[in-house]
Structure formats: C-alpha cells, structure tokens
Design a protein around this motif. Structure first.
Motif, PDB file in Angstrom:
ATOM      1  N   THR A   1     -55.361 -52.027 -87.708  1.00  0.00           N
ATOM      2  CA  THR A   1     -55.693 -50.605 -87.553  1.00  0.00           C
ATOM      3  C   THR A   1     -55.941 -50.205 -86.099  1.00  0.00           C
ATOM      4  OG1 THR A   1     -56.471 -50.416 -89.821  1.00  0.00           O
ATOM      5  CG2 THR A   1     -57.263 -48.757 -88.267  1.00  0.00           C
ATOM      6  N   PRO A   2     -56.786 -50.912 -85.349  1.00  0.00           N
ATOM      7  CA  PRO A   2     -57.000 -50.504 -83.953  1.00  0.00           C
ATOM      8  C   PRO A   2     -55.708 -50.514 -83.132  1.00  0.00           C
ATOM      9  CG  PRO A   2     -58.669 -52.083 -84.623  1.00  0.00           C
ATOM     10  CD  PRO A   2     -57.651 -52.037 -85.718  1.00  0.00           C
ATOM     11  N   LYS A   3     -54.881 -51.553 -83.328  1.00  0.00           N
ATOM     12  CA  LYS A   3     -53.620 -51.625 -82.585  1.00  0.00           C
ATOM     13  C   LYS A   3     -52.693 -50.495 -83.013  1.00  0.00           C
ATOM     14  CE  LYS A   3     -49.639 -54.532 -81.545  1.00  0.00           C
ATOM     15  NZ  LYS A   3     -49.700 -54.822 -80.137  1.00  0.00           N
ATOM     16  N   GLY A   4     -52.635 -50.237 -84.299  1.00  0.00           N
ATOM     17  CA  GLY A   4     -51.789 -49.167 -84.803  1.00  0.00           C
ATOM     18  C   GLY A   4     -52.163 -47.821 -84.209  1.00  0.00           C
ATOM     19  N   ARG A   5     -53.430 -47.514 -84.210  1.00  0.00           N
ATOM     20  CA  ARG A   5     -53.891 -46.239 -83.648  1.00  0.00           C
ATOM     21  C   ARG A   5     -53.656 -46.168 -82.145  1.00  0.00           C
ATOM     22  NH1 ARG A   5     -59.437 -45.780 -87.135  1.00  0.00           N
ATOM     23  NH2 ARG A   5     -58.452 -44.942 -89.009  1.00  0.00           N
ATOM     24  N   ALA A   6     -53.881 -47.265 -81.469  1.00  0.00           N
ATOM     25  CA  ALA A   6     -53.757 -47.280 -80.002  1.00  0.00           C
ATOM     26  C   ALA A   6     -52.314 -47.196 -79.525  1.00  0.00           C
ATOM     27  CB  ALA A   6     -54.421 -48.534 -79.441  1.00  0.00           C
ATOM     28  N   THR A   7     -51.367 -47.556 -80.382  1.00  0.00           N
ATOM     29  CA  THR A   7     -49.980 -47.611 -79.930  1.00  0.00           C
ATOM     30  C   THR A   7     -49.124 -46.434 -80.399  1.00  0.00           C
ATOM     31  OG1 THR A   7     -49.388 -49.043 -81.800  1.00  0.00           O
ATOM     32  CG2 THR A   7     -49.972 -50.128 -79.717  1.00  0.00           C
ATOM     33  N   ILE A   8     -49.751 -45.451 -81.044  1.00  0.00           N
ATOM     34  CA  ILE A   8     -48.996 -44.244 -81.418  1.00  0.00           C
ATOM     35  C   ILE A   8     -48.582 -43.550 -80.128  1.00  0.00           C
ATOM     36  CG2 ILE A   8     -49.093 -41.974 -82.522  1.00  0.00           C
ATOM     37  CD1 ILE A   8     -51.085 -43.226 -84.525  1.00  0.00           C
ATOM     38  N   PRO A   9     -47.299 -43.274 -79.961  1.00  0.00           N
ATOM     39  CA  PRO A   9     -46.828 -42.647 -78.720  1.00  0.00           C
ATOM     40  C   PRO A   9     -47.484 -41.286 -78.460  1.00  0.00           C
ATOM     41  CG  PRO A   9     -44.981 -43.507 -79.985  1.00  0.00           C
ATOM     42  CD  PRO A   9     -46.190 -43.602 -80.861  1.00  0.00           C
ATOM     43  N   GLU A  10     -47.765 -41.024 -77.205  1.00  0.00           N
ATOM     44  CA  GLU A  10     -48.426 -39.773 -76.821  1.00  0.00           C
ATOM     45  C   GLU A  10     -47.617 -38.548 -77.227  1.00  0.00           C
ATOM     46  OE1 GLU A  10     -51.541 -39.302 -75.702  1.00  0.00           O
ATOM     47  OE2 GLU A  10     -51.776 -41.474 -75.919  1.00  0.00           O
ATOM     48  N   ASP A  11     -46.283 -38.623 -77.144  1.00  0.00           N
ATOM     49  CA  ASP A  11     -45.487 -37.454 -77.518  1.00  0.00           C
ATOM     50  C   ASP A  11     -45.574 -37.164 -79.014  1.00  0.00           C
ATOM     51  OD1 ASP A  11     -43.964 -39.853 -77.887  1.00  0.00           O
ATOM     52  OD2 ASP A  11     -42.114 -38.693 -77.981  1.00  0.00           O
ATOM     53  N   VAL A  12     -45.751 -38.192 -79.832  1.00  0.00           N
ATOM     54  CA  VAL A  12     -45.920 -37.996 -81.270  1.00  0.00           C
ATOM     55  C   VAL A  12     -47.277 -37.346 -81.534  1.00  0.00           C
ATOM     56  CG1 VAL A  12     -46.112 -39.171 -83.507  1.00  0.00           C
ATOM     57  CG2 VAL A  12     -44.377 -39.902 -81.855  1.00  0.00           C
ATOM     58  N   LYS A  13     -48.314 -37.825 -80.854  1.00  0.00           N
ATOM     59  CA  LYS A  13     -49.640 -37.217 -80.994  1.00  0.00           C
ATOM     60  C   LYS A  13     -49.604 -35.754 -80.572  1.00  0.00           C
ATOM     61  CE  LYS A  13     -52.209 -41.425 -79.864  1.00  0.00           C
ATOM     62  NZ  LYS A  13     -53.149 -42.008 -78.888  1.00  0.00           N
ATOM     63  N   ALA A  14     -48.933 -35.479 -79.455  1.00  0.00           N
ATOM     64  CA  ALA A  14     -48.867 -34.113 -78.928  1.00  0.00           C
ATOM     65  C   ALA A  14     -48.133 -33.193 -79.910  1.00  0.00           C
ATOM     66  CB  ALA A  14     -48.181 -34.107 -77.569  1.00  0.00           C
ATOM     67  N   GLU A  15     -47.045 -33.677 -80.493  1.00  0.00           N
ATOM     68  CA  GLU A  15     -46.293 -32.870 -81.452  1.00  0.00           C
ATOM     69  C   GLU A  15     -47.142 -32.559 -82.682  1.00  0.00           C
ATOM     70  OE1 GLU A  15     -42.170 -32.882 -84.058  1.00  0.00           O
ATOM     71  OE2 GLU A  15     -42.610 -34.594 -82.772  1.00  0.00           O
ATOM     72  N   LEU A  16     -47.863 -33.548 -83.175  1.00  0.00           N
ATOM     73  CA  LEU A  16     -48.726 -33.345 -84.331  1.00  0.00           C
ATOM     74  C   LEU A  16     -49.820 -32.335 -84.013  1.00  0.00           C
ATOM     75  CD1 LEU A  16     -49.404 -34.208 -87.228  1.00  0.00           C
ATOM     76  CD2 LEU A  16     -50.786 -36.044 -86.261  1.00  0.00           C
ATOM     77  N   LEU A  17     -50.446 -32.471 -82.865  1.00  0.00           N
ATOM     78  CA  LEU A  17     -51.497 -31.547 -82.459  1.00  0.00           C
ATOM     79  C   LEU A  17     -50.955 -30.123 -82.322  1.00  0.00           C
ATOM     80  CD1 LEU A  17     -54.453 -31.230 -81.709  1.00  0.00           C
ATOM     81  CD2 LEU A  17     -53.865 -31.849 -79.368  1.00  0.00           C
ATOM     82  N   LEU A  18     -49.773 -29.980 -81.757  1.00  0.00           N
ATOM     83  CA  LEU A  18     -49.144 -28.672 -81.604  1.00  0.00           C
ATOM     84  C   LEU A  18     -48.893 -28.030 -82.966  1.00  0.00           C
ATOM     85  CD1 LEU A  18     -47.877 -26.557 -79.714  1.00  0.00           C
ATOM     86  CD2 LEU A  18     -45.734 -27.814 -79.935  1.00  0.00           C
ATOM     87  N   ARG A  19     -48.385 -28.815 -83.906  1.00  0.00           N
ATOM     88  CA  ARG A  19     -48.129 -28.283 -85.254  1.00  0.00           C
ATOM     89  C   ARG A  19     -49.428 -27.853 -85.927  1.00  0.00           C
ATOM     90  NH1 ARG A  19     -43.498 -30.573 -88.408  1.00  0.00           N
ATOM     91  NH2 ARG A  19     -44.659 -29.658 -90.148  1.00  0.00           N
ATOM     92  N   ILE A  20     -50.503 -28.607 -85.733  1.00  0.00           N
ATOM     93  CA  ILE A  20     -51.797 -28.238 -86.323  1.00  0.00           C
ATOM     94  C   ILE A  20     -52.305 -26.945 -85.688  1.00  0.00           C
ATOM     95  CG2 ILE A  20     -54.210 -28.905 -86.569  1.00  0.00           C
ATOM     96  CD1 ILE A  20     -53.184 -31.845 -86.799  1.00  0.00           C
ATOM     97  N   ARG A  21     -52.203 -26.843 -84.377  1.00  0.00           N
ATOM     98  CA  ARG A  21     -52.647 -25.622 -83.675  1.00  0.00           C
ATOM     99  C   ARG A  21     -51.875 -24.398 -84.156  1.00  0.00           C
ATOM    100  NH1 ARG A  21     -53.350 -28.342 -77.809  1.00  0.00           N
ATOM    101  NH2 ARG A  21     -55.534 -28.907 -78.043  1.00  0.00           N
ATOM    102  N   LYS A  22     -50.550 -24.530 -84.285  1.00  0.00           N
ATOM    103  CA  LYS A  22     -49.732 -23.419 -84.762  1.00  0.00           C
ATOM    104  C   LYS A  22     -50.145 -23.005 -86.161  1.00  0.00           C
ATOM    105  CE  LYS A  22     -45.529 -24.045 -82.063  1.00  0.00           C
ATOM    106  NZ  LYS A  22     -44.087 -24.379 -82.104  1.00  0.00           N
ATOM    107  N   PHE A  23     -50.407 -24.005 -87.003  1.00  0.00           N
ATOM    108  CA  PHE A  23     -50.845 -23.723 -88.369  1.00  0.00           C
ATOM    109  C   PHE A  23     -52.162 -22.946 -88.355  1.00  0.00           C
ATOM    110  CE2 PHE A  23     -53.683 -24.995 -91.841  1.00  0.00           C
ATOM    111  CZ  PHE A  23     -52.974 -24.528 -92.932  1.00  0.00           C
ATOM    112  N   LEU A  24     -53.100 -23.390 -87.532  1.00  0.00           N
ATOM    113  CA  LEU A  24     -54.407 -22.734 -87.487  1.00  0.00           C
ATOM    114  C   LEU A  24     -54.303 -21.311 -86.928  1.00  0.00           C
ATOM    115  CD1 LEU A  24     -56.673 -25.683 -86.321  1.00  0.00           C
ATOM    116  CD2 LEU A  24     -56.501 -24.689 -88.612  1.00  0.00           C
ATOM    117  N   GLN A  25     -53.428 -21.098 -85.980  1.00  0.00           N
ATOM    118  CA  GLN A  25     -53.241 -19.756 -85.434  1.00  0.00           C
ATOM    119  C   GLN A  25     -52.624 -18.818 -86.453  1.00  0.00           C
ATOM    120  OE1 GLN A  25     -50.934 -20.554 -81.926  1.00  0.00           O
ATOM    121  NE2 GLN A  25     -52.726 -21.024 -80.677  1.00  0.00           N
ATOM    122  N   ALA A  26     -51.781 -19.371 -87.315  1.00  0.00           N
ATOM    123  CA  ALA A  26     -51.087 -18.546 -88.314  1.00  0.00           C
ATOM    124  C   ALA A  26     -51.978 -18.220 -89.515  1.00  0.00           C
ATOM    125  CB  ALA A  26     -49.821 -19.253 -88.778  1.00  0.00           C
ATOM    126  N   THR A  27     -53.046 -18.966 -89.697  1.00  0.00           N
ATOM    127  CA  THR A  27     -53.905 -18.724 -90.867  1.00  0.00           C
ATOM    128  C   THR A  27     -55.104 -17.888 -90.529  1.00  0.00           C
ATOM    129  OG1 THR A  27     -55.112 -20.808 -90.562  1.00  0.00           O
ATOM    130  CG2 THR A  27     -53.221 -20.828 -92.059  1.00  0.00           C
TER     131      THR A  27
END
Length: 101
Positions: free
Chosen positions: A75-101
């Motif tokens: 688990t720690p290795k899995g979380r630590a190795t998620i690529p930054e661009d994947v994290k950024a894309e997920l965060l962007l999608r969450i932000r867009k969702f929250l702005q739309a609701t």
C-alpha cells in the motif's frame, strides 16, 4: 473567535462526507474510479505494482505471507508511485464536479 483544531477537523470531516455523498449519489465516484483504473493501467503502474507483489511473495514465501501482510507492505509503495499527472487529472475532475454542483 478562532476555530479550534478539533472544530476544524470536525468541519473538514463533515465536508468530506458531504462531498463523498454527492459523488456516490450522482455516480461520479464510479466514473472517477474507472478513469483512475484506466490511467493506472495505461501508465504501467498496475503492472509495476503487480511485479512488486510477486517480489514480496517470493521474498517472504508463498506459504508464509498473509493477504494482510501483503497489503500492508504494498500500500505505501502503491500510493507513493502514482504518477503526478494522474493525481492532477483526478483532482481536476473532482474540482470540476464540485464547481458544477
């Protein structure tokens, strides 16, 4: 009057619960999970973590490692190795969702 640390934690937890409820109600949580799954497969993260699991099992021995131990180790290795661009894309999608609701 200033908010105490405990009050802030309680408020933050309530906000997280509200956001999670909206994500679940709208089906967005499932869509985000699927997008995340696809991106992690595309970038090779899943294959890398799978190999790491195999290494852990070889090192500890198939008969001696439990699922709980394996999860605790990867688990720690899995979380630590998620690529930054994947994290950024997920965060962007969450932000867009929250702005739309």
């Amino acid at each position: 009057m200033a908010e105490t640390q405990d009050e802030r934690k309680k408020r933050d937890e309530q906000i997280r619960e509200t956001i999670m409820a909206k994500l679940v109600e709208t089906g967005e949580k499932d869509r985000l999970k699927e997008m995340l799954r696809e991106r992690l497969v595309q970038c090779g993260w899943r294959d890398d973590l799978k190999e790491y699991c195999k290494d852990v099992i070889r090192r500890k021995g198939l008969e001696k490692v439990t699922i709980e131990e394996l999860v605790a180790e990867i688990t720690p290795k899995g979380r630590a190795t998620i690529p930054e661009d994947v994290k950024a894309e997920l965060l962007l999608r969450i932000r867009k969702f929250l702005q739309a609701t």
